[in-house]
Design an enzyme around this catalytic site. Structure first.
Site, short mmCIF file in Angstrom:
data_model
loop_
_atom_site.label_atom_id
_atom_site.label_comp_id
_atom_site.label_asym_id
_atom_site.label_seq_id
_atom_site.Cartn_x
_atom_site.Cartn_y
_atom_site.Cartn_z
N SER A 4 -0.68 -9.40 6.54
CA SER A 4 0.03 -10.69 6.63
C SER A 4 0.39 -11.02 8.07
O SER A 4 0.60 -10.14 8.89
CB SER A 4 1.30 -10.66 5.78
OG SER A 4 1.01 -10.42 4.43
N1 SAH Z 1 1.85 -6.23 2.72
C1 SAH Z 1 0.60 -6.33 3.40
C2 SAH Z 1 -0.22 -7.49 2.91
C3 SAH Z 1 -1.35 -7.05 2.10
S1 SAH Z 1 -2.30 -8.36 1.35
C4 SAH Z 1 0.85 -6.38 4.90
O1 SAH Z 1 1.76 -5.76 5.36
O2 SAH Z 1 0.13 -7.00 5.62
C5 SAH Z 1 -1.74 -8.26 -0.30
C6 SAH Z 1 -2.06 -7.01 -1.04
O3 SAH Z 1 -1.64 -7.20 -2.39
C7 SAH Z 1 -3.55 -6.63 -1.13
O4 SAH Z 1 -3.73 -5.37 -0.59
C8 SAH Z 1 -3.84 -6.66 -2.63
O5 SAH Z 1 -4.74 -5.65 -3.05
C9 SAH Z 1 -2.45 -6.43 -3.21
N2 SAH Z 1 -2.28 -6.82 -4.61
C10 SAH Z 1 -2.76 -7.91 -5.26
N3 SAH Z 1 -2.37 -7.88 -6.55
C11 SAH Z 1 -1.60 -6.76 -6.71
C12 SAH Z 1 -0.92 -6.17 -7.81
N4 SAH Z 1 -0.94 -6.71 -9.04
N5 SAH Z 1 -0.26 -5.01 -7.61
C13 SAH Z 1 -0.24 -4.42 -6.38
N6 SAH Z 1 -0.86 -4.92 -5.31
C14 SAH Z 1 -1.54 -6.08 -5.47
#
Ligand code: SAH
Length: 234
Positions: free
Chosen positions: A83
């Site tokens: 993000s």
């Molecule tokens: N928090 C991260 C952002 C990752 S993008 C950062 O620090 O940059 C969002 C993430 O959510 C992805 O890795 C995706 O696989 C995860 N995601 C999507 N649906 C999900 C779910 N139901 N449970 C857990 N993770 C999920």
């Protein structure tokens, strides 16, 4: 034919860490990033200090490290992104609401960056990821930061982490069409959940639990996140 690489028995100087080739610049780039976040309206000093403390370039591939302090989302593999720093700061500041946080939950660990920032403002951080490879990647990326109060969970975050509930804040890093009920029920009374909601058009939503059976919903600004998906990927 095998290529032999001459081996030195002992290094003359300590070699730079492979993931640290931004060197001292990374500190300066983080100062600039925090200054930009202030201009963009982030006023929570605890959150700004937490962003300042975490070397974001350690969470992306080396080829992208030089772009780690731009305020942009970057790819982390498996179709997912790290993000944007502004949204990380915005969500944590809104969830914190100026309070000391005990236990918090992040849904969507990705590479672990936001979990590391959360670790600077909460006593205990649970972060759940549904893609096994990213869960493992986050473990590797977080290890050098030595944050024993960050707990990585592999599973479907739409179900939350009931065994660790209630949470003093929940931050969701992926957009669903609606906020899962399981997450609302795992909020402590007085706690806030911040999540993106929607499909092609998304908005950041804040939900505060005001009583055992009451929640107050506020819609914030338009955003763009990867989708929240059910189930796990091994
Ligand atoms: N928090 C991260 C952002 C990752 S993008 C950062 O620090 O940059 C969002 C993430 O959510 C992805 O890795 C995706 O696989 C995860 N995601 C999507 N649906 C999900 C779910 N139901 N449970 C857990 N993770 C999920």
């Amino acid at each position: 034919m095998a290529i032999t690489v001459p081996q030195r028995t002992a290094p003359i100087t300590t070699p730079p860490r492979q993931d640290d080739n931004l060197g001292l610049n990374s500190e300066r780039m983080r100062n600039a990033l925090v200054a930009r976040l202030r201009v963009q309206g982030i006023t929570d000093e605890r959150v700004l200090a937490a962003v300042q403390a975490i070397a974001r370039h350690r969470f992306v591939d080396e080829a992208l490290a030089s772009r780690a302090y731009e305020d942009a989302a970057l790819p982390i593999g498996h179709g997912q992104t790290i993000s944007q720093p502004w949204i990380v700061a915005r969500m944590i500041a809104a969830a914190r609401n100026g309070k000391e946080l005990g236990k918090v939950l992040e849904v969507g660990t990705g590479c672990g960056y936001q979990a590391a920032v959360l670790a600077g403002v909460a006593k205990e951080v649970y972060t759940i990821e549904r893609i096994r490879a990213l869960h493992e990647l986050a473990r590797t990326r977080l290890r050098p930061f030595r944050l024993p109060h960050v707990r990585l969970v592999f599973g479907d975050g739409m179900l939350g982490v009931p065994s660790a509930a209630p949470f003093d804040a929940i931050v969701v890093a992926a957009a669903g069409l609606s906020i899962p009920d399981a997450l609302l029920s795992q909020l402590a009374i007085g706690a806030r959940l911040i999540a993106p909601e929607g499909g092609a058009r998304q908005r950041l939503v804040m939900i505060e639990r005001t009583g055992a059976q009451s929640w107050v919903r506020t819609e914030l600004e338009p955003v763009r996140f990867v989708p929240l998906q059910p189930g796990v990927l091994l």
